[in-house]
Write an enzyme that holds these catalytic residues in place. Structure first.
Site, PDB file in Angstrom:
ATOM      1  N   TYR A  82       3.844  -3.220  -5.731  1.00  0.00           N
ATOM      2  CA  TYR A  82       2.977  -4.041  -4.886  1.00  0.00           C
ATOM      3  C   TYR A  82       3.811  -4.849  -3.897  1.00  0.00           C
ATOM      4  O   TYR A  82       5.030  -4.992  -4.053  1.00  0.00           O
ATOM      5  CB  TYR A  82       2.135  -4.971  -5.766  1.00  0.00           C
ATOM      6  CG  TYR A  82       0.880  -5.498  -5.092  1.00  0.00           C
ATOM      7  CD1 TYR A  82      -0.055  -4.618  -4.562  1.00  0.00           C
ATOM      8  CD2 TYR A  82       0.643  -6.866  -4.990  1.00  0.00           C
ATOM      9  CE1 TYR A  82      -1.212  -5.098  -3.950  1.00  0.00           C
ATOM     10  CE2 TYR A  82      -0.521  -7.341  -4.383  1.00  0.00           C
ATOM     11  CZ  TYR A  82      -1.440  -6.455  -3.867  1.00  0.00           C
ATOM     12  OH  TYR A  82      -2.568  -6.923  -3.260  1.00  0.00           O
ATOM     13  N   VAL A 184     -14.762  -3.661  -3.992  1.00  0.00           N
ATOM     14  CA  VAL A 184     -14.936  -4.069  -2.598  1.00  0.00           C
ATOM     15  C   VAL A 184     -16.154  -3.369  -2.002  1.00  0.00           C
ATOM     16  O   VAL A 184     -16.988  -3.988  -1.331  1.00  0.00           O
ATOM     17  CB  VAL A 184     -13.679  -3.762  -1.765  1.00  0.00           C
ATOM     18  CG1 VAL A 184     -13.950  -3.992  -0.275  1.00  0.00           C
ATOM     19  CG2 VAL A 184     -12.506  -4.624  -2.211  1.00  0.00           C
ATOM     20  N   ARG A 204     -16.377  10.015  -3.646  1.00  0.00           N
ATOM     21  CA  ARG A 204     -15.901  11.328  -4.081  1.00  0.00           C
ATOM     22  C   ARG A 204     -16.985  12.032  -4.903  1.00  0.00           C
ATOM     23  O   ARG A 204     -17.724  11.373  -5.632  1.00  0.00           O
ATOM     24  CB  ARG A 204     -14.639  11.198  -4.929  1.00  0.00           C
ATOM     25  CG  ARG A 204     -13.400  10.796  -4.149  1.00  0.00           C
ATOM     26  CD  ARG A 204     -12.185  10.795  -5.037  1.00  0.00           C
ATOM     27  NE  ARG A 204     -12.279   9.792  -6.098  1.00  0.00           N
ATOM     28  CZ  ARG A 204     -11.417   9.689  -7.107  1.00  0.00           C
ATOM     29  NH1 ARG A 204     -10.414  10.548  -7.211  1.00  0.00           N
ATOM     30  NH2 ARG A 204     -11.574   8.753  -8.024  1.00  0.00           N
ATOM     31  N   ASP A 205     -17.049  13.343  -4.783  1.00  0.00           N
ATOM     32  CA  ASP A 205     -17.967  14.100  -5.619  1.00  0.00           C
ATOM     33  C   ASP A 205     -17.553  13.956  -7.081  1.00  0.00           C
ATOM     34  O   ASP A 205     -16.376  13.778  -7.396  1.00  0.00           O
ATOM     35  CB  ASP A 205     -17.941  15.573  -5.213  1.00  0.00           C
ATOM     36  CG  ASP A 205     -19.172  16.314  -5.715  1.00  0.00           C
ATOM     37  OD1 ASP A 205     -20.050  15.668  -6.319  1.00  0.00           O
ATOM     38  OD2 ASP A 205     -19.243  17.535  -5.496  1.00  0.00           O
ATOM     39  N   ARG A 206     -18.532  14.001  -7.980  1.00  0.00           N
ATOM     40  CA  ARG A 206     -18.263  13.773  -9.394  1.00  0.00           C
ATOM     41  C   ARG A 206     -19.418  14.322 -10.214  1.00  0.00           C
ATOM     42  O   ARG A 206     -20.509  14.567  -9.680  1.00  0.00           O
ATOM     43  CB  ARG A 206     -18.087  12.279  -9.668  1.00  0.00           C
ATOM     44  CG  ARG A 206     -19.345  11.461  -9.382  1.00  0.00           C
ATOM     45  CD  ARG A 206     -19.049   9.988  -9.310  1.00  0.00           C
ATOM     46  NE  ARG A 206     -18.143   9.687  -8.214  1.00  0.00           N
ATOM     47  CZ  ARG A 206     -17.232   8.717  -8.248  1.00  0.00           C
ATOM     48  NH1 ARG A 206     -17.122   7.961  -9.318  1.00  0.00           N
ATOM     49  NH2 ARG A 206     -16.447   8.499  -7.212  1.00  0.00           N
ATOM     50  N   GLY A 275      -5.192   1.985  -0.242  1.00  0.00           N
ATOM     51  CA  GLY A 275      -4.726   3.359  -0.064  1.00  0.00           C
ATOM     52  C   GLY A 275      -4.752   4.115  -1.374  1.00  0.00           C
ATOM     53  O   GLY A 275      -3.725   4.594  -1.844  1.00  0.00           O
ATOM     54  N   TRP A 299      -5.318  -7.864   4.113  1.00  0.00           N
ATOM     55  CA  TRP A 299      -4.839  -8.136   2.761  1.00  0.00           C
ATOM     56  C   TRP A 299      -5.296  -9.548   2.405  1.00  0.00           C
ATOM     57  O   TRP A 299      -4.891 -10.521   3.033  1.00  0.00           O
ATOM     58  CB  TRP A 299      -3.314  -8.034   2.726  1.00  0.00           C
ATOM     59  CG  TRP A 299      -2.701  -8.199   1.380  1.00  0.00           C
ATOM     60  CD1 TRP A 299      -3.244  -7.885   0.174  1.00  0.00           C
ATOM     61  CD2 TRP A 299      -1.382  -8.704   1.105  1.00  0.00           C
ATOM     62  NE1 TRP A 299      -2.354  -8.157  -0.842  1.00  0.00           N
ATOM     63  CE2 TRP A 299      -1.212  -8.654  -0.301  1.00  0.00           C
ATOM     64  CE3 TRP A 299      -0.337  -9.163   1.910  1.00  0.00           C
ATOM     65  CZ2 TRP A 299      -0.038  -9.083  -0.919  1.00  0.00           C
ATOM     66  CZ3 TRP A 299       0.825  -9.578   1.290  1.00  0.00           C
ATOM     67  CH2 TRP A 299       0.974  -9.532  -0.100  1.00  0.00           C
TER      68      TRP A 299
END
Length: 363
Positions: A82, A184, A204-206, A275, A299
């Site tokens: 980090y 978020v 995302r597909d799931r 990211g 940030w």
């Protein structure tokens, strides 16, 4: 229910009178915390152990921690990847809610019984008890649910600032975001809905996609699409009733960020705050030349440090978010409460793919 019971017990202790506050540190149970002495994978380097409690100085505040979430930034700090790293050995955790048990002689803004959250990162919230400086804490209203308070300082604040600081969006305008099921993302959906701003939410597909779509729409999402759907030409028909977005919020990077840019309006702004794909943001030359898009980064930790000398804007943001919570327009993300002793279970769950529930450690 467990968290609320903990709050009731702590409030009873905090108001028990001078006799309790006069107890010596050695007469209480030793504080415990999740400590790491070197960087590495959290499951391997974190240990639950007794920790020393600092003496209460004039500007110090003794806090009994109630609940603290596990965020991706917490994991990254322990891994050593980090942007800010704590001095080792360190206690994990950057966010959470606690109750004031005792204050130093010069403390004026807090008193025993107050609920508090960190004003900055790096305090080490995965512990049962600590002494913090007065300036490192923010007082929370007592009527805010524990899970909302424990998760307020990072994700909802990030969403609030990104909706406020980069583009002036009016009711009826729209934004597009990826990682829409993240903490978020869920906060963005709710705050935007409260402002009358339309949201296009990319996930995302799931296997349980419809369940996720239903949950995000129950929060106020206007459209929920997968990354694969966003790449298809017929997505234009799906989004024809929504104005082209002026704001894109990117928490993923890689190809997902490139797709957001493709749908951004002329002179629009893409704000990158995460990211998760660990892939760089690739920007087509055409987006810069022909659409004149703006690329920004955000940030929350840096924003708080930039405003550390004058916390009025920070306090106003917290007040606005608490007002939304009271009105039922902002809720905590889907949470799973785990006792501190079962931290390994919580860590494992927090790092699994497609897990939308945030792990909350109960102290």
């Amino acid at each position: 229910m467990v968290a609320m019971a903990a709050v009731r017990r702590l409030r009873a202790l905090a108001t028990a009178g001078p006799g309790l506050r006069g107890l010596s540190v050695t007469s209480r149970a030793r504080p415990r915390g999740l400590v790491y002495e070197q960087h590495g994978e959290p499951a391997q380097v974190l240990q639950l152990k007794d920790i020393d409690l600092a003496e209460l100085w004039d500007s110090g505040v003794r806090v009994k921690m109630i609940a603290a979430p596990i965020n991706p930034s917490d994991i990254n700090m322990i891994q050593g990847t980090y942007a800010i790293l704590a001095d080792l050995p360190a206690v994990g955790g950057n966010e959470g809610v606690g109750q004031v048990m005792e204050v130093g002689s010069r403390v004026t803004s807090l008193k025993p019984g107050d609920l508090v959250i960190p004003a900055d990162a790096g305090l080490g919230t995965w512990r049962t008890e600590a002494v913090f400086s007065e300036e490192s804490l923010l007082k929370m209203p007592s009527d805010i649910p524990v899970t909302c308070a424990a998760t307020l300082g990072v994700n909802p604040c990030t969403a609030y600032r990104m909706l406020s600081d980069f583009e002036t969006l009016k009711p009826g305008d729209s934004l597009i975001q990826n990682s829409a099921n993240s903490g978020v993302g869920q906060a963005v959906i709710q705050i935007a809905a409260a402002k009358g701003i339309k949201t296009i939410n990319v996930v995302r597909d799931r296997p349980d996609l419809q369940e996720l779509v239903d949950r995000l729409k129950s929060l106020g999402a206007d459209h929920v699409v997968t990354e694969e759907m966003l790449r298809k030409p017929d997505v234009k028909d799906l989004l024809k009733n929504v104005p082209k977005p002026m704001l894109a919020l990117n928490g993923v990077g890689g190809k997902s960020a490139t797709e957001l840019l493709r749908h951004l309006q002329h002179k629009g702004t893409m704000v990158t705050y995460g990211g998760m794909s660990k892939q760089p943001v690739t920007v087509p030359v055409s987006a810069l030349i022909f659409k004149d898009v703006k690329l920004r980064g955000f940030w929350m930790t840096q924003w708080k440090r930039d405003h550390a000398q004058n916390k009025e804007e920070l306090r106003k943001m917290i007040e606005d978010l608490c007002s939304l919570i009271r009105q039922g327009q902002l809720t905590a993300p889907a949470c799973r409460e785990v006792p501190l002793a079962n931290y390994q279970e919580a860590l494992t769950a927090s790092m699994k793919p497609y897990i939308s529930a945030k792990q909350i450690l109960l102290m």
